[in-house]
Design an enzyme around this catalytic site. Structure first.
Site, PDB file in Angstrom:
ATOM      1  N   ASP A  26      -3.305   4.387  -2.044  1.00  0.00           N
ATOM      2  CA  ASP A  26      -4.280   4.847  -1.035  1.00  0.00           C
ATOM      3  C   ASP A  26      -4.246   6.365  -0.936  1.00  0.00           C
ATOM      4  O   ASP A  26      -3.657   6.924  -0.015  1.00  0.00           O
ATOM      5  CB  ASP A  26      -3.903   4.177   0.305  1.00  0.00           C
ATOM      6  CG  ASP A  26      -4.804   4.574   1.454  1.00  0.00           C
ATOM      7  OD1 ASP A  26      -5.928   5.041   1.202  1.00  0.00           O
ATOM      8  OD2 ASP A  26      -4.380   4.408   2.613  1.00  0.00           O
ATOM      9  N   GLY A  50       0.198  -1.817   8.963  1.00  0.00           N
ATOM     10  CA  GLY A  50       1.327  -0.895   8.821  1.00  0.00           C
ATOM     11  C   GLY A  50       2.296  -1.019   9.977  1.00  0.00           C
ATOM     12  O   GLY A  50       3.225  -1.831   9.958  1.00  0.00           O
ATOM     13  N   ARG A  51       2.045  -0.229  11.026  1.00  0.00           N
ATOM     14  CA  ARG A  51       2.994  -0.146  12.143  1.00  0.00           C
ATOM     15  C   ARG A  51       3.362  -1.484  12.775  1.00  0.00           C
ATOM     16  O   ARG A  51       4.533  -1.708  13.095  1.00  0.00           O
ATOM     17  CB  ARG A  51       2.478   0.869  13.176  1.00  0.00           C
ATOM     18  CG  ARG A  51       2.692   2.305  12.699  1.00  0.00           C
ATOM     19  CD  ARG A  51       1.858   3.304  13.439  1.00  0.00           C
ATOM     20  NE  ARG A  51       0.447   3.232  13.054  1.00  0.00           N
ATOM     21  CZ  ARG A  51      -0.461   4.129  13.387  1.00  0.00           C
ATOM     22  NH1 ARG A  51      -0.112   5.171  14.114  1.00  0.00           N
ATOM     23  NH2 ARG A  51      -1.715   3.997  12.984  1.00  0.00           N
ATOM     24  N   TYR A  55     -11.073  12.925  -2.991  1.00  0.00           N
ATOM     25  CA  TYR A  55     -12.302  13.601  -2.582  1.00  0.00           C
ATOM     26  C   TYR A  55     -12.318  14.969  -3.240  1.00  0.00           C
ATOM     27  O   TYR A  55     -11.536  15.845  -2.874  1.00  0.00           O
ATOM     28  CB  TYR A  55     -12.358  13.735  -1.061  1.00  0.00           C
ATOM     29  CG  TYR A  55     -13.626  14.389  -0.560  1.00  0.00           C
ATOM     30  CD1 TYR A  55     -14.784  13.645  -0.370  1.00  0.00           C
ATOM     31  CD2 TYR A  55     -13.673  15.752  -0.288  1.00  0.00           C
ATOM     32  CE1 TYR A  55     -15.942  14.242   0.076  1.00  0.00           C
ATOM     33  CE2 TYR A  55     -14.832  16.355   0.159  1.00  0.00           C
ATOM     34  CZ  TYR A  55     -15.964  15.595   0.337  1.00  0.00           C
ATOM     35  OH  TYR A  55     -17.124  16.189   0.779  1.00  0.00           O
ATOM     36  N   ASP A  56     -13.202  15.147  -4.240  1.00  0.00           N
ATOM     37  CA  ASP A  56     -13.256  16.424  -4.954  1.00  0.00           C
ATOM     38  C   ASP A  56     -14.548  16.450  -5.766  1.00  0.00           C
ATOM     39  O   ASP A  56     -15.395  15.565  -5.611  1.00  0.00           O
ATOM     40  CB  ASP A  56     -12.005  16.550  -5.864  1.00  0.00           C
ATOM     41  CG  ASP A  56     -11.556  18.001  -6.012  1.00  0.00           C
ATOM     42  OD1 ASP A  56     -12.422  18.841  -6.337  1.00  0.00           O
ATOM     43  OD2 ASP A  56     -10.374  18.292  -5.796  1.00  0.00           O
ATOM     44  N   THR A  64     -11.007   4.107  10.118  1.00  0.00           N
ATOM     45  CA  THR A  64     -10.905   3.270  11.330  1.00  0.00           C
ATOM     46  C   THR A  64     -10.372   4.062  12.531  1.00  0.00           C
ATOM     47  O   THR A  64     -10.373   3.558  13.648  1.00  0.00           O
ATOM     48  CB  THR A  64      -9.995   2.043  11.067  1.00  0.00           C
ATOM     49  OG1 THR A  64      -8.883   2.455  10.267  1.00  0.00           O
ATOM     50  CG2 THR A  64     -10.740   0.948  10.370  1.00  0.00           C
ATOM     51  N   LYS A  98       0.845  -1.192   0.000  1.00  0.00           N
ATOM     52  CA  LYS A  98       0.000   0.000   0.000  1.00  0.00           C
ATOM     53  C   LYS A  98       0.884   1.248   0.000  1.00  0.00           C
ATOM     54  O   LYS A  98       1.660   1.470   0.929  1.00  0.00           O
ATOM     55  CB  LYS A  98      -0.909   0.016   1.227  1.00  0.00           C
ATOM     56  CG  LYS A  98      -1.902   1.173   1.204  1.00  0.00           C
ATOM     57  CD  LYS A  98      -2.871   1.106   2.357  1.00  0.00           C
ATOM     58  CE  LYS A  98      -2.372   1.802   3.595  1.00  0.00           C
ATOM     59  NZ  LYS A  98      -2.269   3.266   3.499  1.00  0.00           N
ATOM     60  N   ASN A 153     -15.774  15.783 -11.802  1.00  0.00           N
ATOM     61  CA  ASN A 153     -14.885  15.820 -12.966  1.00  0.00           C
ATOM     62  C   ASN A 153     -13.413  15.763 -12.555  1.00  0.00           C
ATOM     63  O   ASN A 153     -12.605  15.077 -13.196  1.00  0.00           O
ATOM     64  CB  ASN A 153     -15.158  17.082 -13.803  1.00  0.00           C
ATOM     65  CG  ASN A 153     -14.360  17.074 -15.073  1.00  0.00           C
ATOM     66  OD1 ASN A 153     -14.510  16.183 -15.910  1.00  0.00           O
ATOM     67  ND2 ASN A 153     -13.451  18.035 -15.196  1.00  0.00           N
ATOM     68  N   THR A 154     -13.079  16.440 -11.470  1.00  0.00           N
ATOM     69  CA  THR A 154     -11.680  16.425 -10.993  1.00  0.00           C
ATOM     70  C   THR A 154     -11.301  15.024 -10.527  1.00  0.00           C
ATOM     71  O   THR A 154     -10.188  14.542 -10.774  1.00  0.00           O
ATOM     72  CB  THR A 154     -11.506  17.449  -9.841  1.00  0.00           C
ATOM     73  OG1 THR A 154     -11.940  18.717 -10.317  1.00  0.00           O
ATOM     74  CG2 THR A 154     -10.072  17.532  -9.378  1.00  0.00           C
ATOM     75  N   ARG A 203      -4.513  -5.354  14.198  1.00  0.00           N
ATOM     76  CA  ARG A 203      -3.419  -5.524  15.159  1.00  0.00           C
ATOM     77  C   ARG A 203      -3.247  -7.028  15.359  1.00  0.00           C
ATOM     78  O   ARG A 203      -3.929  -7.647  16.163  1.00  0.00           O
ATOM     79  CB  ARG A 203      -3.737  -4.784  16.485  1.00  0.00           C
ATOM     80  CG  ARG A 203      -3.745  -3.259  16.340  1.00  0.00           C
ATOM     81  CD  ARG A 203      -2.364  -2.734  15.938  1.00  0.00           C
ATOM     82  NE  ARG A 203      -2.293  -1.289  15.676  1.00  0.00           N
ATOM     83  CZ  ARG A 203      -2.335  -0.739  14.463  1.00  0.00           C
ATOM     84  NH1 ARG A 203      -2.497  -1.483  13.383  1.00  0.00           N
ATOM     85  NH2 ARG A 203      -2.190   0.571  14.321  1.00  0.00           N
ATOM     86  N   LYS A 233      -7.212   8.264  -1.358  1.00  0.00           N
ATOM     87  CA  LYS A 233      -8.538   8.702  -0.863  1.00  0.00           C
ATOM     88  C   LYS A 233      -9.012   9.979  -1.553  1.00  0.00           C
ATOM     89  O   LYS A 233      -9.173  11.021  -0.913  1.00  0.00           O
ATOM     90  CB  LYS A 233      -8.501   8.914   0.651  1.00  0.00           C
ATOM     91  CG  LYS A 233      -8.051   7.699   1.447  1.00  0.00           C
ATOM     92  CD  LYS A 233      -8.119   7.970   2.945  1.00  0.00           C
ATOM     93  CE  LYS A 233      -7.644   6.829   3.772  1.00  0.00           C
ATOM     94  NZ  LYS A 233      -6.205   6.598   3.749  1.00  0.00           N
TER      95      LYS A 233
HETATM   96  O1  C5P Z   1      -0.093   1.512  11.011  1.00  0.00           O
HETATM   97  P1  C5P Z   1      -1.482   1.007  10.751  1.00  0.00           P
HETATM   98  O2  C5P Z   1      -1.585  -0.504  10.651  1.00  0.00           O
HETATM   99  O3  C5P Z   1      -2.509   1.609  11.688  1.00  0.00           O
HETATM  100  O4  C5P Z   1      -1.780   1.580   9.285  1.00  0.00           O
HETATM  101  C1  C5P Z   1      -3.022   1.562   8.667  1.00  0.00           C
HETATM  102  C2  C5P Z   1      -2.884   2.131   7.288  1.00  0.00           C
HETATM  103  O5  C5P Z   1      -4.153   2.099   6.666  1.00  0.00           O
HETATM  104  C3  C5P Z   1      -2.408   3.586   7.221  1.00  0.00           C
HETATM  105  O6  C5P Z   1      -1.587   3.712   6.071  1.00  0.00           O
HETATM  106  C4  C5P Z   1      -3.670   4.391   7.048  1.00  0.00           C
HETATM  107  O7  C5P Z   1      -3.462   5.565   6.286  1.00  0.00           O
HETATM  108  C5  C5P Z   1      -4.545   3.408   6.276  1.00  0.00           C
HETATM  109  N1  C5P Z   1      -5.991   3.575   6.422  1.00  0.00           N
HETATM  110  C6  C5P Z   1      -6.640   3.498   7.620  1.00  0.00           C
HETATM  111  N2  C5P Z   1      -8.001   3.643   7.694  1.00  0.00           N
HETATM  112  C7  C5P Z   1      -8.717   3.833   6.589  1.00  0.00           C
HETATM  113  C8  C5P Z   1      -8.075   3.881   5.357  1.00  0.00           C
HETATM  114  C9  C5P Z   1      -6.699   3.741   5.303  1.00  0.00           C
HETATM  115  O8  C5P Z   1      -5.992   3.275   8.637  1.00  0.00           O
HETATM  116  N3  C5P Z   1     -10.027   3.910   6.651  1.00  0.00           N
END
Ligand code: C5P
Length: 231
Positions: free
Chosen positions: A59, A208-209, A63-64, A118, A30, A67-68, A178, A61
């Protein structure tokens, strides 16, 4: 269920070395705002050059105005990514225009919409949307389904309900995962583990983390892939 690894590291070279370490793994990558704004579109080809089988979720997201958004979607379709997203709150007209713009293209990317981030709990969501997360996420999912999108970004806790009100093949991609016990929630509010994601029939989990902050990210990915049920 597929694992999508968020490349949210502070430096381009850190993202690249994380991707290199995952070269042999069956994962999606991602690319989010941080990396795309900093590293530009070349990051996509760099990741593909590490392993051409890596699938990439951009990713941004969107939002506009419609057309944009459609113009941006057309540009994204030229970037060789497999999936990108827009905000469902941009409305059906915008989502339909995005889909229309991709019509007729060879292998267009999957388009997802973000329902409720989330990082929202019910209280701060309500202060913006004046509805509960459950109700609004479901309406956003129906709007997105009727606009021809491929699926939604939602929390694990809305996935099942969304599938039963749209279609089993309508994808749910769920961040806020998690996977390991006693993990920090960070800024995420509606978190879940892999088992719960599977029970709720999520198609993708985003992590991610818990991966990139692990002592050994490759080991963390391997552990997740081991417990990831085949679907
Ligand atoms: O580090 P972590 O596991 O919380 O990362 C979640 C990833 O998912 C981040 O890159 C965050 O921008 C993305 N994300 C999110 N919630 C959303 C859409 C994307 O946490 N609704």
């Amino acid at each position: 269920m597929k694992l999508c690894v968020a490349l949210d590291l502070p430096d381009e070279k850190d993202n690249i070395s994380l991707a290199k370490s995952l070269k042999e793994c069956d994962v999606w990558l991602k690319v989010g705002l941080r990396s795309f704004i900093r590293d530009g579109k070349n990051i996509i080809s760099e990741l593909k050059s590490i392993n051409n089988n890596f699938k990439i979720f951009l990713d941004l997201k969107l939002y506009d105005i419609p057309n944009t958004m459609a113009d941006a979607a057309e540009s994204i379709a030229g970037l060789n990514v497999e999936m990108f997203n827009v905000h469902a709150s941009s409305g059906k007209e915008a989502m339909k225009m995005v889909k229309d713009r991709l019509k007729g293209m060879k292998n267009p990317p999957i388009v997802l919409s973000v329902t409720a981030l989330t990082s929202f709990d019910d209280e701060n969501f309500k202060s913006i949307y004046n509805e509960s997360i459950e109700k609004k996420a479901l309406q956003f999912a129906k709007d997105s389904f009727e606009s021809g999108l491929g699926g939604v970004v939602c929390s694990v806790y809305e996935s099942l309900m969304i599938k039963s009100c749209t279609n089993e093949s309508f994808l749910t991609l769920t961040p806020g995962i998690r996977p390991f016990k006693n993990a920090q929630k960070d800024d995420q509010k509606r978190v879940a583990d892999i088992e719960t994601a599977f029970k709720n029939r999520c198609d993708f989990i985003v992590v991610g983390r818990p991966i990139y902050q692990a002592k050994n990210p490759l080991d963390a990915v391997k552990k997740i892939l081991e417990i990831l049920p085949e679907k």
